[in-house]
Design an enzyme around this catalytic site. Structure first.
Site, PDB file in Angstrom:
ATOM      1  N   ARG A  56      -8.165  -9.627  -8.002  1.00 11.32           N
ATOM      2  CA  ARG A  56      -8.236  -9.876  -6.566  1.00 11.32           C
ATOM      3  C   ARG A  56      -8.564  -8.635  -5.753  1.00 11.32           C
ATOM      4  O   ARG A  56      -9.419  -8.661  -4.864  1.00 11.32           O
ATOM      5  CB  ARG A  56      -6.897 -10.418  -6.039  1.00 11.32           C
ATOM      6  CG  ARG A  56      -6.710 -11.884  -6.207  1.00 11.32           C
ATOM      7  CD  ARG A  56      -5.248 -12.178  -6.421  1.00 11.32           C
ATOM      8  NE  ARG A  56      -4.868 -11.671  -7.720  1.00 11.32           N
ATOM      9  CZ  ARG A  56      -4.967 -12.378  -8.843  1.00 11.32           C
ATOM     10  NH1 ARG A  56      -5.376 -13.606  -8.806  1.00 11.32           N
ATOM     11  NH2 ARG A  56      -4.662 -11.844 -10.015  1.00 11.32           N
ATOM     12  N   THR A  57      -7.836  -7.559  -6.030  1.00 11.37           N
ATOM     13  CA  THR A  57      -7.951  -6.401  -5.152  1.00 11.37           C
ATOM     14  C   THR A  57      -9.374  -5.833  -5.198  1.00 11.37           C
ATOM     15  O   THR A  57     -10.011  -5.647  -4.165  1.00 11.37           O
ATOM     16  CB  THR A  57      -6.911  -5.328  -5.528  1.00 11.37           C
ATOM     17  OG1 THR A  57      -5.624  -5.933  -5.479  1.00 11.37           O
ATOM     18  CG2 THR A  57      -6.948  -4.166  -4.554  1.00 11.37           C
ATOM     19  N   LYS A  86     -12.276  11.754 -20.455  1.00 13.95           N
ATOM     20  CA  LYS A  86     -12.520  13.094 -21.015  1.00 13.95           C
ATOM     21  C   LYS A  86     -11.492  14.095 -20.509  1.00 13.95           C
ATOM     22  O   LYS A  86     -11.589  15.285 -20.798  1.00 13.95           O
ATOM     23  CB  LYS A  86     -13.914  13.578 -20.616  1.00 13.95           C
ATOM     24  CG  LYS A  86     -15.042  12.670 -21.056  1.00 13.95           C
ATOM     25  CD  LYS A  86     -16.372  13.218 -20.536  1.00 13.95           C
ATOM     26  CE  LYS A  86     -17.500  12.251 -20.851  1.00 13.95           C
ATOM     27  NZ  LYS A  86     -18.723  12.620 -20.116  1.00 13.95           N
ATOM     28  N   ARG A 107      -7.208   2.613  -7.463  1.00 17.88           N
ATOM     29  CA  ARG A 107      -5.968   2.116  -8.077  1.00 17.88           C
ATOM     30  C   ARG A 107      -5.676   2.985  -9.294  1.00 17.88           C
ATOM     31  O   ARG A 107      -6.573   3.234 -10.106  1.00 17.88           O
ATOM     32  CB  ARG A 107      -6.114   0.656  -8.496  1.00 17.88           C
ATOM     33  CG  ARG A 107      -4.956   0.195  -9.386  1.00 17.88           C
ATOM     34  CD  ARG A 107      -4.973  -1.290  -9.639  1.00 17.88           C
ATOM     35  NE  ARG A 107      -4.600  -2.033  -8.429  1.00 17.88           N
ATOM     36  CZ  ARG A 107      -4.399  -3.347  -8.403  1.00 17.88           C
ATOM     37  NH1 ARG A 107      -4.551  -4.065  -9.499  1.00 17.88           N
ATOM     38  NH2 ARG A 107      -4.063  -3.944  -7.283  1.00 17.88           N
ATOM     39  N   HIS A 135       1.317  -0.618  -2.436  1.00 14.89           N
ATOM     40  CA  HIS A 135       0.076  -1.397  -2.440  1.00 14.89           C
ATOM     41  C   HIS A 135      -0.122  -1.868  -1.005  1.00 14.89           C
ATOM     42  O   HIS A 135       0.030  -3.041  -0.693  1.00 14.89           O
ATOM     43  CB  HIS A 135       0.231  -2.579  -3.405  1.00 14.89           C
ATOM     44  CG  HIS A 135      -1.045  -3.298  -3.744  1.00 14.89           C
ATOM     45  ND1 HIS A 135      -2.240  -3.060  -3.096  1.00 14.89           N
ATOM     46  CD2 HIS A 135      -1.301  -4.257  -4.668  1.00 14.89           C
ATOM     47  CE1 HIS A 135      -3.170  -3.860  -3.612  1.00 14.89           C
ATOM     48  NE2 HIS A 135      -2.633  -4.590  -4.564  1.00 14.89           N
TER      49      HIS A 135
HETATM   50  C1  NCD Z   1      -0.329  -6.951  -7.710  1.00 12.41           C
HETATM   51  C2  NCD Z   1      -0.509  -5.521  -8.172  1.00 12.41           C
HETATM   52  O1  NCD Z   1      -1.448  -5.189  -8.873  1.00 12.41           O
HETATM   53  O2  NCD Z   1       0.328  -4.728  -7.765  1.00 12.41           O
HETATM   54  N1  NCD Z   1      -1.486  -7.721  -7.768  1.00 12.41           N
HETATM   55  C3  NCD Z   1      -2.372  -7.674  -6.718  1.00 12.41           C
HETATM   56  O3  NCD Z   1      -2.904  -6.644  -6.375  1.00 12.41           O
HETATM   57  N2  NCD Z   1      -2.617  -8.816  -6.064  1.00 12.41           N
HETATM   58  C4  NCD Z   1       0.837  -7.619  -8.279  1.00 12.41           C
HETATM   59  C5  NCD Z   1       0.964  -7.750  -9.782  1.00 12.41           C
HETATM   60  O4  NCD Z   1       0.170  -7.217 -10.555  1.00 12.41           O
HETATM   61  O5  NCD Z   1       1.911  -8.423 -10.201  1.00 12.41           O
END
Ligand code: NCD
Length: 322
Positions: A56-57, A86, A107, A135
């Site tokens: 999703r993100t 590396k 991320r 997040h």
């Molecule tokens: C979450 C995450 O990656 O922190 N997912 C997301 O970004 N929608 C929650 C999760 O992984 O459970």
């Protein structure tokens, strides 16, 4: 924002007026048809650097940027396919990629890593999840969804359920709730995944009513929002404590009978058993609408970060027109 660069690193940087401004713009963008050109990010490039899995993100950021007329370059499996494999530091990678793009979305499994990357570049950086820490854009989507679904963000009773220790989405949402008024928060978690005391203290200091409980059924009839989360398997050091954390709280048809008819169920997704798919048809199950809201909210955020926000938008009293 003190810095002239609009980074998004933690929900602690957001205040109420900005939230309403963002939500209104997101609503406006959401009403535009999929093919209607927006063009506010035309000529800009977003780089997405993901050192952890994501559906999703990353995709909703890329969709948002594309809808705004911008372009995307992506290191989808950055841990394996970027020079991190590396041994390159995230700071060095960020410095280099900042020379290719106008906006970085990162991320990374390590708490604080995205802020470190942001400190060495002069383009805006978005924290798309740094380990078990934060997040922030997910929390914005969550609160935006509450606002859209319920018409307000104040005077609500909200249960955060599941992995409140390692779940960065729940942690960020809890901290963002400090911007709401007259809010009751129930923290419902197995002993091994309770919310960190510093966050609980922060909520209380902000005037929220906070109560930890293990009886989800008892509080269910009082809820406006049930926010369910996945137990974050990848953050546990041993399999046994992961097993201990699983299976305590499941949203199923039986639990739904105890929720008010106007309540909503949210989940940042992915789910792995903590919401029974049999619940999906219930109109109170709002988690797929929540995921969809990610595109419009992130479009609004990108405009702000690139300082491409059209001047005529903004300002509100916080009430959603329904
Ligand atoms: C979450 C995450 O990656 O922190 N997912 C997301 O970004 N929608 C929650 C999760 O992984 O459970």
């Amino acid at each position: 924002m003190r810095s002239t660069v609009n980074h998004v690193l933690s929900v602690a940087q957001f205040e109420r007026p900005f939230l309403f401004e963002l939500f209104r713009r997101a609503d406006e963008l959401a009403t535009l048809g999929a093919r209607e050109a927006v063009g506010t990010a035309k000529g800009a490039i977003m780089a997405t650097l993901f050192y952890e899995p994501s559906t999703r993100t990353r995709l909703s950021f890329e969709a948002a940027m594309t809808r705004l007329g911008g372009a995307v370059i992506s290191a989808e499996y950055a841990a394996a396919t970027s020079s991190a494999a590396k041994g390159e530091s995230i700071e060095d990678t960020a410095r280099v990629v900042a020379g290719y793009a106008d906006l970085l979305v990162i991320r990374h499994p390590e708490a604080g890593s995205v802020a470190r990357a942001a400190s060495v570049v002069d383009v805006p950086v978005i924290n798309a999840g740094d380990g078990a820490n934060e997040h922030p854009t997910q929390a914005l989507i969550d609160l935006y969804t509450i606002w859209r679904e319920l018409g307000r963000i104040d005077g609500l009773t909200i249960a955060l359920v599941g992995d409140l220790r390692y779940g960065r989405a729940a942690r960020s949402l809890a901290r963002l709730l400090t911007q709401t008024v007259d809010t009751t928060v129930f923290l419902v978690a197995p002993p091994v995944t309770r919310m960190a005391p510093d966050v609980v203290n922060e909520l209380r200091a902000a005037g929220l009513r906070v109560e930890e409980t293990d009886d989800l059924y008892a509080i269910a009839p009082t809820l406006d929002v049930l926010y369910q989360t996945r137990i974050q398997r990848e953050r546990f050091s041993d399999a046994e404590s992961y097993t201990q954390a699983c299976g305590h709280y499941v949203v199923n048809r039986e639990l739904m009978q105890h929720l008010p008819s106007e309540a909503i169920v949210l989940h940042p997704l992915p789910r792995v058993g903590e919401i029974d798919p049999a619940v999906d048809d219930d109109r109170r199950a709002a988690y797929f609408r929540q995921a969809r809201n990610g595109v419009a909210l992130r479009m609004a955020l990108i405009e702000w970060m690139l300082q491409r926000r059209p001047a005529e938008v903004v300002s509100s009293n916080g009430h959603h027109r329904r």
